[in-house]
Design a protein around this motif. Structure first.
Motif, PDB file in Angstrom:
ATOM      1  N   UNK A   1       0.828  -1.214   0.000  1.00 18.01           N
ATOM      2  CA  UNK A   1       0.000   0.000   0.000  1.00 18.01           C
ATOM      3  C   UNK A   1       0.857   1.256   0.000  1.00 18.01           C
ATOM      4  N   UNK A   2       0.400   2.265  -0.747  1.00 13.77           N
ATOM      5  CA  UNK A   2       1.089   3.556  -0.734  1.00 13.77           C
ATOM      6  C   UNK A   2       0.072   4.680  -0.917  1.00 13.77           C
ATOM      7  N   UNK A   3       0.403   5.816  -0.356  1.00 12.57           N
ATOM      8  CA  UNK A   3      -0.409   7.024  -0.519  1.00 12.57           C
ATOM      9  C   UNK A   3       0.532   8.144  -0.936  1.00 12.57           C
ATOM     10  N   UNK A   4       0.242   8.712  -2.105  1.00 16.28           N
ATOM     11  CA  UNK A   4       1.014   9.843  -2.597  1.00 16.28           C
ATOM     12  C   UNK A   4       0.191  11.093  -2.315  1.00 16.28           C
ATOM     13  N   UNK A   5       0.783  12.032  -1.594  1.00 16.07           N
ATOM     14  CA  UNK A   5       0.070  13.244  -1.185  1.00 16.07           C
ATOM     15  C   UNK A   5       0.691  14.486  -1.799  1.00 16.07           C
ATOM     16  N   UNK A   6      -0.166  15.374  -2.259  1.00 18.74           N
ATOM     17  CA  UNK A   6       0.218  16.717  -2.674  1.00 18.74           C
ATOM     18  C   UNK A   6      -0.621  17.654  -1.824  1.00 18.74           C
ATOM     19  N   UNK A   7       0.019  18.647  -1.218  1.00 14.73           N
ATOM     20  CA  UNK A   7      -0.744  19.571  -0.382  1.00 14.73           C
ATOM     21  C   UNK A   7      -0.139  20.959  -0.460  1.00 14.73           C
ATOM     22  N   UNK A   8      -0.992  21.939  -0.258  1.00 14.80           N
ATOM     23  CA  UNK A   8      -0.592  23.332  -0.360  1.00 14.80           C
ATOM     24  C   UNK A   8      -0.387  23.922   1.027  1.00 14.80           C
ATOM     25  N   UNK A   9       0.633  24.731   1.164  1.00 14.27           N
ATOM     26  CA  UNK A   9       0.833  25.477   2.405  1.00 14.27           C
ATOM     27  C   UNK A   9       0.035  26.773   2.404  1.00 14.27           C
ATOM     28  N   UNK A  10      -0.473  27.158   1.236  1.00 14.73           N
ATOM     29  CA  UNK A  10      -1.267  28.367   1.084  1.00 14.73           C
ATOM     30  C   UNK A  10      -2.720  28.045   1.428  1.00 14.73           C
ATOM     31  N   UNK A  11      -3.228  28.605   2.490  1.00 14.69           N
ATOM     32  CA  UNK A  11      -4.596  28.294   2.934  1.00 14.69           C
ATOM     33  C   UNK A  11      -5.659  28.861   2.001  1.00 14.69           C
ATOM     34  N   UNK A  12      -5.267  29.727   1.051  1.00 13.94           N
ATOM     35  CA  UNK A  12      -6.228  30.260   0.086  1.00 13.94           C
ATOM     36  C   UNK A  12      -6.070  29.666  -1.308  1.00 13.94           C
ATOM     37  N   UNK A  13      -5.213  28.679  -1.469  1.00 18.27           N
ATOM     38  CA  UNK A  13      -5.025  28.046  -2.770  1.00 18.27           C
ATOM     39  C   UNK A  13      -6.287  27.273  -3.143  1.00 18.27           C
TER      40      UNK A  13
ATOM     41  N   UNK B   1      -6.493  24.384  -5.001  1.00 19.84           N
ATOM     42  CA  UNK B   1      -6.249  22.976  -4.712  1.00 19.84           C
ATOM     43  C   UNK B   1      -5.514  22.888  -3.377  1.00 19.84           C
ATOM     44  N   UNK B   2      -6.219  22.481  -2.348  1.00 14.88           N
ATOM     45  CA  UNK B   2      -5.626  22.362  -1.020  1.00 14.88           C
ATOM     46  C   UNK B   2      -4.835  21.064  -0.877  1.00 14.88           C
ATOM     47  N   UNK B   3      -5.395  19.962  -1.403  1.00 16.39           N
ATOM     48  CA  UNK B   3      -4.674  18.694  -1.346  1.00 16.39           C
ATOM     49  C   UNK B   3      -5.188  17.739  -2.415  1.00 16.39           C
ATOM     50  N   UNK B   4      -4.334  16.806  -2.769  1.00 18.87           N
ATOM     51  CA  UNK B   4      -4.668  15.764  -3.730  1.00 18.87           C
ATOM     52  C   UNK B   4      -3.906  14.523  -3.296  1.00 18.87           C
ATOM     53  N   UNK B   5      -4.593  13.391  -3.220  1.00 18.19           N
ATOM     54  CA  UNK B   5      -3.905  12.162  -2.821  1.00 18.19           C
ATOM     55  C   UNK B   5      -4.303  11.002  -3.711  1.00 18.19           C
ATOM     56  N   UNK B   6      -3.327  10.118  -3.907  1.00 20.18           N
ATOM     57  CA  UNK B   6      -3.507   8.935  -4.735  1.00 20.18           C
ATOM     58  C   UNK B   6      -3.223   7.725  -3.856  1.00 20.18           C
TER      59      UNK B   6
END
Length: 189
Positions: free
Chosen positions: A105-117, A119-124
């Protein structure tokens, strides 16, 4: 003055809302949009039935979409997942990236440090390197509306979209769309 503002706003919305474009003309810009177009093509081949529930405040509506479902209808159903331009958002928001894995199992995460962006997060989520779940968290803040959206897509099995919206012209509302894709071949096993 206020009346003129709303007349101007209505005119702009009509101008942008009435432009002609066919859903079949959608050109994917990134790998995740291409993936979702591939999912639509696969759904057209397997011809599943979709059991969809839409909850808005206290009202629950059920809709069953029976086969065959057209490509335009699938584009409507999965259109929210096609709206996110991952490459553009990745560059604009300077998304952070991490991979968590354990065994198969794996989880790839993308997340923003900008609270107004947007796209806040995306995970696979993957098992044996096969995608099991995609999740997006979106945020839109404007003068007229605040909207938080959480979307999940489980390949060829279903999707969920949860929207929390607070508009200037309306009271806050919550909408949830939950759809189960029922493949006839899976039910026969």
């Amino acid at each position: 003055m206020r009346k003129q503002f709303f007349i101007y706003l209505g005119g702009c919305l009509m101008l942008f809302g009435c432009s002609k474009s066919s859903k079949n003309e959608f050109v994917p810009k990134d790998e995740w949009q291409k993936y979702m177009i591939g999912q639509i093509d696969s759904l057209l081949i397997i011809n599943p039935t979709v059991n969809k529930n839409v909850t808005s405040s206290d009202l629950v509506e059920n809709e069953v979409l029976k086969s065959p479902i057209s490509k335009d209808k699938w584009m409507d159903e999965l259109g929210a997942f096609l709206m996110v331009d991952f490459i553009n958002e990745k560059e604009k928001s300077k998304l952070q990236h991490s991979i968590d894995s354990a065994g198969k199992n794996s989880i790839e995460n993308y997340y923003s440090n900008d609270t107004n962006a947007y796209l806040q997060s995306f995970s696979i989520h993957k098992t044996n390197n096969v995608i099991q779940l995609l999740q997006w968290q979106l945020k839109k803040r404007t003068f007229l509306m605040d909207r938080d959206v959480q979307m999940s897509y489980q390949p060829l099995k279903g999707y969920r979209i949860q929207i929390n919206e607070n508009a200037l012209w309306n009271s806050p509302k919550q909408i949830e769309i939950f759809a189960e894709i029922q493949n006839i071949n899976d039910l026969r096993r």
